[in-house]
Design a protein around this motif. Structure first.
Motif, PDB file in Angstrom:
ATOM      1  N   ARG A  12       7.704 -46.331  29.603  1.00 55.53           N
ATOM      2  CA  ARG A  12       7.313 -47.202  30.780  1.00 55.53           C
ATOM      3  C   ARG A  12       7.991 -46.428  32.195  1.00 55.53           C
ATOM      4  O   ARG A  12       7.412 -46.316  33.149  1.00 55.53           O
ATOM      5  CB  ARG A  12       7.736 -48.582  30.684  1.00 55.53           C
ATOM      6  N   MET A  13       9.144 -46.188  31.991  1.00 56.26           N
ATOM      7  CA  MET A  13      10.005 -45.599  33.112  1.00 56.26           C
ATOM      8  C   MET A  13       9.137 -44.106  33.309  1.00 56.26           C
ATOM      9  O   MET A  13       9.227 -43.945  34.418  1.00 56.26           O
ATOM     10  CB  MET A  13      11.457 -45.402  32.627  1.00 56.26           C
ATOM     11  N   GLY A  14       9.052 -43.340  32.666  1.00 54.43           N
ATOM     12  CA  GLY A  14       8.371 -42.103  32.525  1.00 54.43           C
ATOM     13  C   GLY A  14       7.175 -42.215  33.367  1.00 54.43           C
ATOM     14  O   GLY A  14       6.676 -41.412  34.472  1.00 54.43           O
ATOM     15  N   LYS A  15       6.184 -43.225  32.809  1.00 60.60           N
ATOM     16  CA  LYS A  15       5.029 -43.364  33.473  1.00 60.60           C
ATOM     17  C   LYS A  15       5.100 -43.737  35.088  1.00 60.60           C
ATOM     18  O   LYS A  15       4.254 -43.132  35.918  1.00 60.60           O
ATOM     19  CB  LYS A  15       4.245 -44.601  32.767  1.00 60.60           C
ATOM     20  N   SER A  16       6.144 -44.522  35.329  1.00 61.76           N
ATOM     21  CA  SER A  16       6.448 -44.903  36.601  1.00 61.76           C
ATOM     22  C   SER A  16       6.892 -43.764  37.498  1.00 61.76           C
ATOM     23  O   SER A  16       6.187 -43.524  38.590  1.00 61.76           O
ATOM     24  CB  SER A  16       7.552 -46.164  36.782  1.00 61.76           C
ATOM     25  N   LEU A  17       7.790 -43.162  37.030  1.00 62.02           N
ATOM     26  CA  LEU A  17       8.263 -41.822  37.619  1.00 62.02           C
ATOM     27  C   LEU A  17       6.952 -40.767  37.956  1.00 62.02           C
ATOM     28  O   LEU A  17       6.879 -40.118  38.747  1.00 62.02           O
ATOM     29  CB  LEU A  17       9.325 -41.165  36.971  1.00 62.02           C
ATOM     30  N   ALA A  18       6.166 -40.570  36.940  1.00 66.05           N
ATOM     31  CA  ALA A  18       5.161 -39.744  36.932  1.00 66.05           C
ATOM     32  C   ALA A  18       4.099 -40.112  38.373  1.00 66.05           C
ATOM     33  O   ALA A  18       3.547 -39.019  38.438  1.00 66.05           O
ATOM     34  CB  ALA A  18       4.300 -39.692  35.560  1.00 66.05           C
ATOM     35  N   GLN A  19       3.951 -41.164  38.523  1.00 70.52           N
ATOM     36  CA  GLN A  19       3.068 -41.547  39.715  1.00 70.52           C
ATOM     37  C   GLN A  19       3.380 -40.836  41.031  1.00 70.52           C
ATOM     38  O   GLN A  19       2.744 -40.675  41.890  1.00 70.52           O
ATOM     39  CB  GLN A  19       3.018 -43.015  39.733  1.00 70.52           C
ATOM     40  N   SER A  20       4.613 -40.150  41.049  1.00 69.19           N
ATOM     41  CA  SER A  20       5.105 -39.530  42.339  1.00 69.19           C
ATOM     42  C   SER A  20       4.906 -37.875  42.069  1.00 69.19           C
ATOM     43  O   SER A  20       5.086 -37.249  42.721  1.00 69.19           O
ATOM     44  CB  SER A  20       6.623 -39.584  42.382  1.00 69.19           C
ATOM     45  N   CYS A  21       4.079 -37.530  40.887  1.00 68.35           N
ATOM     46  CA  CYS A  21       3.854 -36.310  40.622  1.00 68.35           C
ATOM     47  C   CYS A  21       2.182 -35.878  40.374  1.00 68.35           C
ATOM     48  O   CYS A  21       2.070 -36.486  39.472  1.00 68.35           O
ATOM     49  CB  CYS A  21       4.718 -35.778  39.427  1.00 68.35           C
ATOM     50  N   GLU A  22       1.694 -35.378  41.286  1.00 69.56           N
ATOM     51  CA  GLU A  22       0.171 -35.294  40.959  1.00 69.56           C
ATOM     52  C   GLU A  22      -0.270 -34.704  39.648  1.00 69.56           C
ATOM     53  O   GLU A  22      -1.291 -35.497  39.094  1.00 69.56           O
ATOM     54  CB  GLU A  22      -0.260 -34.482  42.296  1.00 69.56           C
ATOM     55  N   PRO A  23       0.332 -33.900  39.197  1.00 68.70           N
ATOM     56  CA  PRO A  23      -0.178 -33.142  37.943  1.00 68.70           C
ATOM     57  C   PRO A  23       0.290 -34.005  36.685  1.00 68.70           C
ATOM     58  O   PRO A  23      -0.555 -33.910  35.634  1.00 68.70           O
ATOM     59  CB  PRO A  23       0.415 -31.939  37.816  1.00 68.70           C
ATOM     60  N   PRO A  77      11.725 -39.807  29.505  1.00 65.60           N
ATOM     61  CA  PRO A  77      11.030 -40.343  30.477  1.00 65.60           C
ATOM     62  C   PRO A  77      10.084 -39.073  31.223  1.00 65.60           C
ATOM     63  O   PRO A  77       9.766 -39.305  32.529  1.00 65.60           O
ATOM     64  CB  PRO A  77      12.119 -40.519  31.567  1.00 65.60           C
ATOM     65  N   GLY A  78       9.966 -37.940  30.298  1.00 62.57           N
ATOM     66  CA  GLY A  78       8.993 -36.889  30.934  1.00 62.57           C
ATOM     67  C   GLY A  78       9.714 -35.879  31.580  1.00 62.57           C
ATOM     68  O   GLY A  78       8.832 -34.977  32.224  1.00 62.57           O
ATOM     69  N   THR A  79      10.959 -35.763  31.426  1.00 62.58           N
ATOM     70  CA  THR A  79      11.746 -34.816  32.231  1.00 62.58           C
ATOM     71  C   THR A  79      11.154 -33.329  31.975  1.00 62.58           C
ATOM     72  O   THR A  79      11.180 -32.537  33.200  1.00 62.58           O
ATOM     73  CB  THR A  79      13.194 -34.733  31.636  1.00 62.58           C
ATOM     74  N   ALA A  80      11.026 -32.889  30.748  1.00 62.24           N
ATOM     75  CA  ALA A  80      10.595 -31.420  30.608  1.00 62.24           C
ATOM     76  C   ALA A  80       9.205 -31.172  31.241  1.00 62.24           C
ATOM     77  O   ALA A  80       8.935 -30.097  31.966  1.00 62.24           O
ATOM     78  CB  ALA A  80      10.449 -31.185  29.044  1.00 62.24           C
ATOM     79  N   CYS A  81       8.438 -32.277  31.416  1.00 64.06           N
ATOM     80  CA  CYS A  81       7.062 -31.958  31.867  1.00 64.06           C
ATOM     81  C   CYS A  81       7.033 -31.835  33.458  1.00 64.06           C
ATOM     82  O   CYS A  81       6.311 -31.230  34.016  1.00 64.06           O
ATOM     83  CB  CYS A  81       6.233 -33.515  31.591  1.00 64.06           C
ATOM     84  N   TRP A  82       8.005 -32.505  34.187  1.00 64.90           N
ATOM     85  CA  TRP A  82       8.129 -32.180  35.653  1.00 64.90           C
ATOM     86  C   TRP A  82       8.498 -30.680  35.785  1.00 64.90           C
ATOM     87  O   TRP A  82       7.820 -30.159  36.796  1.00 64.90           O
ATOM     88  CB  TRP A  82       9.397 -33.130  36.018  1.00 64.90           C
ATOM     89  N   ALA A  83       9.194 -30.203  35.212  1.00 63.22           N
ATOM     90  CA  ALA A  83       9.502 -28.981  35.051  1.00 63.22           C
ATOM     91  C   ALA A  83       8.417 -27.854  34.813  1.00 63.22           C
ATOM     92  O   ALA A  83       8.229 -26.885  35.332  1.00 63.22           O
ATOM     93  CB  ALA A  83      11.055 -28.485  34.291  1.00 63.22           C
ATOM     94  N   ALA A  84       7.880 -28.347  33.692  1.00 61.16           N
ATOM     95  CA  ALA A  84       6.611 -27.360  33.138  1.00 61.16           C
ATOM     96  C   ALA A  84       5.702 -27.213  34.200  1.00 61.16           C
ATOM     97  O   ALA A  84       5.052 -26.311  34.531  1.00 61.16           O
ATOM     98  CB  ALA A  84       6.159 -28.040  32.112  1.00 61.16           C
ATOM     99  N   VAL A  85       5.087 -28.273  34.544  1.00 61.53           N
ATOM    100  CA  VAL A  85       3.861 -28.112  35.708  1.00 61.53           C
ATOM    101  C   VAL A  85       4.277 -27.833  37.093  1.00 61.53           C
ATOM    102  O   VAL A  85       3.529 -27.041  37.809  1.00 61.53           O
ATOM    103  CB  VAL A  85       3.564 -29.827  36.142  1.00 61.53           C
ATOM    104  N   GLU A  86       5.693 -27.578  37.337  1.00 68.96           N
ATOM    105  CA  GLU A  86       6.071 -26.724  38.371  1.00 68.96           C
ATOM    106  C   GLU A  86       6.071 -25.264  38.264  1.00 68.96           C
ATOM    107  O   GLU A  86       5.441 -24.751  39.376  1.00 68.96           O
ATOM    108  CB  GLU A  86       7.649 -27.222  38.777  1.00 68.96           C
TER     109      GLU A  86
END
Length: 318
Positions: A117-128, A89-98
């Motif tokens: 699909r879930m990762g895409k949905s979560l990513a809408q809360s993270c601007e990068p 769901p994109g976990t590593a990317c949340w940490a990387a862009v921070e």
């Protein structure tokens, strides 16, 4: 450490009120503890939502730790592009862009369409991550394009040895910095040790945690190299897992391999420092050997630093 507030809210919004999530969370946790985490534990929507609640925060904590420790070794590294292979769901990317705000282009590869699909949905809360490129593909046959930073986290253990070797070799060919992260178990470390040898043979320099390209001294003595990050549990996290503690410790092993020059090759503390009355004992993987270092109170500034030092920190062995 705690996950970003926007990620917590996004996870809670997806998982709120789902029946059976506590049972599903137990299934996910049990599979992870047994080292049998493949696609099977995520076979239902409820299991995927449980994964968001009980595993995504721990994975985020490990990834953020690794990126931070790597960044300390490469303070001038400012990647503009990021590729996450086996992204979930994109976990590593949340940490990387921070940790790397210079990242402008993000690509994530995941074969599970529901996790994607879930990762895409979560990513809408993270601007990068809002405009990230999500690719549905099996990484076992995927040929990556060039990116500054390539990450493979909590994925290699799901592959056969030959598949992992092929993927890491393909990733190394297109990366300025390649980061591998796996659970902190002897089995996962054995896989990492083999991949470390492969990367060094292919010309990689170890940025972290290793301060050298020699044979791993922990491996030589029959031990395994791993680290730990303490994660703050939310109330919902405690409820779902049935835990009473306000935290949990995520253990992991990792490799950061680069083709860029490194000026600093300080050692790494590879066990919890032992603090005594008047002295501190450290076990340090140094550029030339594995060393047990005793820092006494008479050394003043060094002693104060040793008392504050943590497992996984850099340490000069001179």
């Amino acid at each position: 450490m705690r996950i970003p507030d926007e990620l917590k809210r996004a996870i809670d919004d997806q998982a709120a009120g789902i029946p059976g999530i506590t049972r599903a969370a137990a299934d996910v946790s049990a599979a992870y503890r047994k080292g049998e985490f493949d696609s099977a534990p995520l076979k239902t929507a409820t299991h995927r939502l449980a994964y968001l609640q009980v595993r995504m925060p721990a994975t985020y904590a490990a990834c953020r730790h690794v990126f931070q420790k790597t960044q300390e070794k490469m303070p001038g590294f400012a990647p503009e592009s990021l590729l996450d292979l086996g992204a979930g769901p994109g976990t590593a990317c949340w940490a990387a862009v921070e940790l790397f705000p210079s990242i402008q282009k993000v690509a994530l590869v995941e074969r599970d369409l529901e996790l994607l699909r879930m990762g895409k949905s979560l990513a809408q809360s993270c601007e990068p991550l809002k405009n990230a490129n999500w690719l549905s593909a099996d990484i076992r046959a995927f040929t990556p394009d060039a990116h500054d930073l390539v990450v493979i986290s909590y994925t290699l253990g799901e592959l056969k040895a030959a598949e992992a070797q092929r993927l890491v070799r393909a990733a190394w060919k297109v990366a300025k910095l390649l980061i591998l992260i796996e659970p902190g178990t002897p089995k996962a470390f054995a896989r990492m040790a083999d991949l470390r040898k492969q990367l060094i043979a292919d010309g990689a320099t170890m940025a972290a945690p290793c301060p050298h390209e020699r044979e791993c001294p922990l491996l030589v003595r029959g031990d395994w190299c791993h680290f730990s990050e303490r994660l703050e549990r939310t109330a919902e996290h405690r409820r779902i897992k049935g835990g009473s503690l306000g935290y949990e410790d995520e253990k992991f092993c990792y490799l950061s391999a680069t083709r860029l020059p490194l000026a600093d090759r300080r050692g790494r503390i590879v066990r919890h420092p032992r603090i005594h009355s008047g002295f501190v004992q450290l076990e340090v993987c140094a550029p030339d050997d594995l060393k047990k270092i005793t820092v006494t109170k008479s050394l003043k500034e060094t002693y104060r630093s040793a008392r504050k030092a943590e497992w996984g920190d850099q340490w000069s062995s001179s």
